[in-house]
Design a protein around this motif. Structure first.
Motif, PDB file in Angstrom:
ATOM      1  N   ILE A   1       0.824  -1.205   0.000  1.00 20.56           N
ATOM      2  CA  ILE A   1       0.000   0.000   0.000  1.00 20.56           C
ATOM      3  C   ILE A   1       0.861   1.259   0.000  1.00 20.56           C
ATOM      4  CG2 ILE A   1      -0.212   0.090   2.516  1.00 20.56           C
ATOM      5  CD1 ILE A   1      -3.057   1.129   2.119  1.00 20.56           C
ATOM      6  N   ALA A   2       2.065   1.169   0.551  1.00 22.26           N
ATOM      7  CA  ALA A   2       2.958   2.335   0.579  1.00 22.26           C
ATOM      8  C   ALA A   2       3.273   2.797  -0.841  1.00 22.26           C
ATOM      9  CB  ALA A   2       4.239   2.001   1.331  1.00 22.26           C
ATOM     10  N   ASP A   3       3.640   1.851  -1.739  1.00 21.90           N
ATOM     11  CA  ASP A   3       3.926   2.207  -3.135  1.00 21.90           C
ATOM     12  C   ASP A   3       2.725   2.901  -3.772  1.00 21.90           C
ATOM     13  OD1 ASP A   3       6.548   0.307  -3.944  1.00 21.90           O
ATOM     14  OD2 ASP A   3       5.261  -0.564  -2.408  1.00 21.90           O
ATOM     15  N   ARG A   4       1.547   2.324  -3.562  1.00 15.43           N
ATOM     16  CA  ARG A   4       0.345   2.844  -4.222  1.00 15.43           C
ATOM     17  C   ARG A   4      -0.041   4.220  -3.679  1.00 15.43           C
ATOM     18  NH1 ARG A   4      -1.492  -2.893  -3.450  1.00 15.43           N
ATOM     19  NH2 ARG A   4      -1.141  -3.938  -5.452  1.00 15.43           N
ATOM     20  N   GLU A   5       0.015   4.382  -2.370  1.00 11.31           N
ATOM     21  CA  GLU A   5      -0.358   5.675  -1.793  1.00 11.31           C
ATOM     22  C   GLU A   5       0.620   6.777  -2.180  1.00 11.31           C
ATOM     23  OE1 GLU A   5      -1.243   6.096   2.273  1.00 11.31           O
ATOM     24  OE2 GLU A   5      -3.004   4.774   2.199  1.00 11.31           O
ATOM     25  N   VAL A   6       1.902   6.454  -2.220  1.00  5.80           N
ATOM     26  CA  VAL A   6       2.891   7.472  -2.596  1.00  5.80           C
ATOM     27  C   VAL A   6       2.703   7.881  -4.050  1.00  5.80           C
ATOM     28  CG1 VAL A   6       5.353   7.957  -2.873  1.00  5.80           C
ATOM     29  CG2 VAL A   6       4.551   6.777  -0.836  1.00  5.80           C
ATOM     30  N   GLU A   7       2.432   6.909  -4.929  1.00  5.47           N
ATOM     31  CA  GLU A   7       2.184   7.285  -6.323  1.00  5.47           C
ATOM     32  C   GLU A   7       0.920   8.124  -6.450  1.00  5.47           C
ATOM     33  OE1 GLU A   7       1.217   5.214 -10.589  1.00  5.47           O
ATOM     34  OE2 GLU A   7       2.935   4.461  -9.463  1.00  5.47           O
ATOM     35  N   GLU A   8      -0.119   7.772  -5.723  1.00  3.99           N
ATOM     36  CA  GLU A   8      -1.350   8.564  -5.765  1.00  3.99           C
ATOM     37  C   GLU A   8      -1.101   9.989  -5.301  1.00  3.99           C
ATOM     38  OE1 GLU A   8      -3.910   6.217  -3.348  1.00  3.99           O
ATOM     39  OE2 GLU A   8      -4.491   4.853  -4.982  1.00  3.99           O
ATOM     40  N   LEU A   9      -0.283  10.152  -4.277  1.00  2.00           N
ATOM     41  CA  LEU A   9       0.060  11.492  -3.796  1.00  2.00           C
ATOM     42  C   LEU A   9       0.757  12.290  -4.887  1.00  2.00           C
ATOM     43  CD1 LEU A   9       1.701  12.321  -0.368  1.00  2.00           C
ATOM     44  CD2 LEU A   9       2.570  13.336  -2.463  1.00  2.00           C
ATOM     45  N   ILE A  10       1.744  11.673  -5.540  1.00  2.00           N
ATOM     46  CA  ILE A  10       2.498  12.384  -6.580  1.00  2.00           C
ATOM     47  C   ILE A  10       1.588  12.710  -7.765  1.00  2.00           C
ATOM     48  CG2 ILE A  10       4.458  12.264  -8.158  1.00  2.00           C
ATOM     49  CD1 ILE A  10       5.800  10.361  -6.109  1.00  2.00           C
ATOM     50  N   ARG A  11       0.761  11.769  -8.173  1.00  3.90           N
ATOM     51  CA  ARG A  11      -0.186  12.026  -9.260  1.00  3.90           C
ATOM     52  C   ARG A  11      -1.105  13.188  -8.919  1.00  3.90           C
ATOM     53  NH1 ARG A  11      -1.540   8.304 -13.410  1.00  3.90           N
ATOM     54  NH2 ARG A  11      -0.184   6.465 -13.449  1.00  3.90           N
ATOM     55  N   SER A  12      -1.589  13.215  -7.700  1.00  4.22           N
ATOM     56  CA  SER A  12      -2.494  14.278  -7.284  1.00  4.22           C
ATOM     57  C   SER A  12      -1.811  15.642  -7.332  1.00  4.22           C
ATOM     58  CB  SER A  12      -3.005  13.987  -5.875  1.00  4.22           C
ATOM     59  OG  SER A  12      -3.761  15.070  -5.379  1.00  4.22           O
ATOM     60  N   ARG A  13      -0.608  15.727  -6.791  1.00  6.36           N
ATOM     61  CA  ARG A  13       0.101  17.008  -6.745  1.00  6.36           C
ATOM     62  C   ARG A  13       0.446  17.513  -8.150  1.00  6.36           C
ATOM     63  NH1 ARG A  13      -1.647  16.496  -2.395  1.00  6.36           N
ATOM     64  NH2 ARG A  13      -0.536  16.539  -0.380  1.00  6.36           N
ATOM     65  N   THR A  14       0.905  16.629  -9.013  1.00  7.71           N
ATOM     66  CA  THR A  14       1.270  17.072 -10.362  1.00  7.71           C
ATOM     67  C   THR A  14       0.027  17.431 -11.168  1.00  7.71           C
ATOM     68  OG1 THR A  14       1.315  14.784 -11.176  1.00  7.71           O
ATOM     69  CG2 THR A  14       3.383  15.712 -10.391  1.00  7.71           C
ATOM     70  N   GLY A  15      -1.045  16.662 -10.975  1.00  7.08           N
ATOM     71  CA  GLY A  15      -2.283  16.943 -11.700  1.00  7.08           C
ATOM     72  C   GLY A  15      -2.895  18.279 -11.318  1.00  7.08           C
ATOM     73  N   GLU A  16      -2.798  18.629 -10.041  1.00  7.48           N
ATOM     74  CA  GLU A  16      -3.315  19.921  -9.580  1.00  7.48           C
ATOM     75  C   GLU A  16      -2.577  21.079 -10.233  1.00  7.48           C
ATOM     76  OE1 GLU A  16      -2.738  19.708  -5.414  1.00  7.48           O
ATOM     77  OE2 GLU A  16      -4.342  18.236  -5.073  1.00  7.48           O
ATOM     78  N   ALA A  17      -1.287  20.930 -10.406  1.00  5.50           N
ATOM     79  CA  ALA A  17      -0.459  22.034 -10.921  1.00  5.50           C
ATOM     80  C   ALA A  17      -0.377  22.050 -12.438  1.00  5.50           C
ATOM     81  CB  ALA A  17       0.941  21.953 -10.322  1.00  5.50           C
ATOM     82  N   PHE A  18      -0.308  20.853 -13.053  1.00  6.57           N
ATOM     83  CA  PHE A  18      -0.087  20.757 -14.498  1.00  6.57           C
ATOM     84  C   PHE A  18      -1.003  19.672 -15.065  1.00  6.57           C
ATOM     85  CE2 PHE A  18       3.985  22.253 -12.695  1.00  6.57           C
ATOM     86  CZ  PHE A  18       4.115  23.457 -13.383  1.00  6.57           C
ATOM     87  N   GLY A  19      -2.273  20.000 -15.137  1.00  6.78           N
ATOM     88  CA  GLY A  19      -3.282  19.026 -15.528  1.00  6.78           C
ATOM     89  C   GLY A  19      -3.165  18.529 -16.951  1.00  6.78           C
ATOM     90  N   ALA A  20      -2.468  19.257 -17.819  1.00 13.34           N
ATOM     91  CA  ALA A  20      -2.333  18.836 -19.216  1.00 13.34           C
ATOM     92  C   ALA A  20      -1.133  17.928 -19.446  1.00 13.34           C
ATOM     93  CB  ALA A  20      -2.221  20.060 -20.124  1.00 13.34           C
ATOM     94  N   ASP A  21      -0.336  17.701 -18.393  1.00 10.33           N
ATOM     95  CA  ASP A  21       0.847  16.844 -18.528  1.00 10.33           C
ATOM     96  C   ASP A  21       0.457  15.370 -18.493  1.00 10.33           C
ATOM     97  OD1 ASP A  21       2.199  19.219 -18.419  1.00 10.33           O
ATOM     98  OD2 ASP A  21       3.338  18.759 -16.603  1.00 10.33           O
ATOM     99  N   GLY A  22       1.232  14.534 -19.181  1.00  6.31           N
ATOM    100  CA  GLY A  22       1.077  13.101 -19.062  1.00  6.31           C
ATOM    101  C   GLY A  22       1.710  12.608 -17.766  1.00  6.31           C
ATOM    102  N   PHE A  23       1.404  11.357 -17.410  1.00  7.08           N
ATOM    103  CA  PHE A  23       1.945  10.787 -16.178  1.00  7.08           C
ATOM    104  C   PHE A  23       2.096   9.283 -16.350  1.00  7.08           C
ATOM    105  CE2 PHE A  23       2.340   9.204 -11.955  1.00  7.08           C
ATOM    106  CZ  PHE A  23       2.799  10.244 -11.154  1.00  7.08           C
TER     107      PHE A  23
END
Length: 273
Positions: free
Chosen positions: A50-72
């Motif tokens: 769950i640590a891997d999944r939660e950390v990736e979700e956190l990073i996805r959330s932060r990048t999506g908030e700032a740069f929603g048009a970027d790929g991930f």
């Protein structure tokens, strides 16, 4: 400074902040790792929690908030397309096996591609409180101290990192080790390719070779190595090829020819400007 440069630098500063936040979150799980439920991805040595999944979700959330048009592209949840020309490539915890077994050799790796080229590489190592950071044309640093590689270290007076996994045969790995030792070198394997690439950028290792590796494991380290003055073998980044594995090789200037020969790779690639 061009508009392109400004776009890269804005993402670079965000990547640094996110890497530290994500590393802190992961470290909390590491310190209570005995409570984690560990799952296998099909090979007993390839594990996830769950640590891997939660950390990736956190990073996805932060990048999506700032740069929603970027790929991930993340190791745990795959590729989400974008239309800005920028793609974040993330391994939330590179070195999950060391992580779950209580060894400090793991890290958070964040890269950003622009038009297929790694233009940002940030690696945070929470157990050692180290932040490796780089961006195209901006150099590489470790906790703010510039990293610069020279010619003096070779495979014969320094150590090479080697990676292995179930995608390659034991015989092929044995041949790499045999050739390296026969050439007067020595090697280590830490269980995190991203971390060993950061160590190449820092001059702690003279090079790193793994016959099969994924983009999320290597692209952050590749940017660091290039900006520190090293060389790397380009990773295929066109379309779906970005999600597939490929050989990974990065070296300091004094080891490039030797490690290209040992890896059986033609002497072409990307060097620092």
């Amino acid at each position: 400074m061009t508009a392109e440069d400004e776009e890269i630098i804005a993402r670079w500063k965000l990547a640094e902040r996110i890497a530290v936040e994500a590393g802190s979150h992961a470290l909390g799980y590491y310190n209570r790792r005995e409570t984690l439920v560990i799952e296998s991805k099909g090979d007993p040595q390839d594990v996830v929690s769950i640590a891997d999944r939660e950390v990736e979700e956190l990073i996805r959330s932060r990048t999506g908030e700032a740069f929603g048009a970027d790929g991930f592209l993340g190791e745990e949840y795959g590729l989400t397309g974008g239309n800005s020309g920028f793609t974040w490539v993330v391994d939330p915890i590179d070195g999950t096996s060391p992580f779950v077994h209580g060894m400090p050799n793991w890290c958070v790796s964040i890269a950003v591609l622009y038009k297929g080229e790694p233009v940002i590489g940030v690696i945070h190592v929470p157990c050692h409180d180290e932040l490796y950071s780089s961006a195209l044309g901006q150099g590489a640093t470790l906790n703010g101290k510039p990293l610069k590689l020279g010619q003096q270290k070779t495979i014969r007076n320094a150590v090479t990192g080697i990676g292995a996994n179930h995608h390659v045969t034991p015989q092929s790995v044995a041949k790499i080790v045999e050739d390296l030792l026969a050439s007067g070198g020595n090697f280590v394997r830490l269980g995190s390719g991203a971390l060993m690439l950061a160590y190449v950028a820092a001059g702690r290792l003279v090079g790193y070779y793994e016959p099969y590796m994924h983009a999320w494991d290597c692209l952050g380290g590749y940017c660091l190595v290039r900006e520190a003055g090293g060389w790397f073998l380009p990773f295929p980044s066109d379309g779906e090829r970005l999600t597939k594995g490929a050989p990974v090789l990065a070296t300091g200037p004094g080891a490039t020819n030797d490690l290209q020969r040992i890896a059986g790779i033609e002497q072409t690639g990307v060097a620092a400007a």
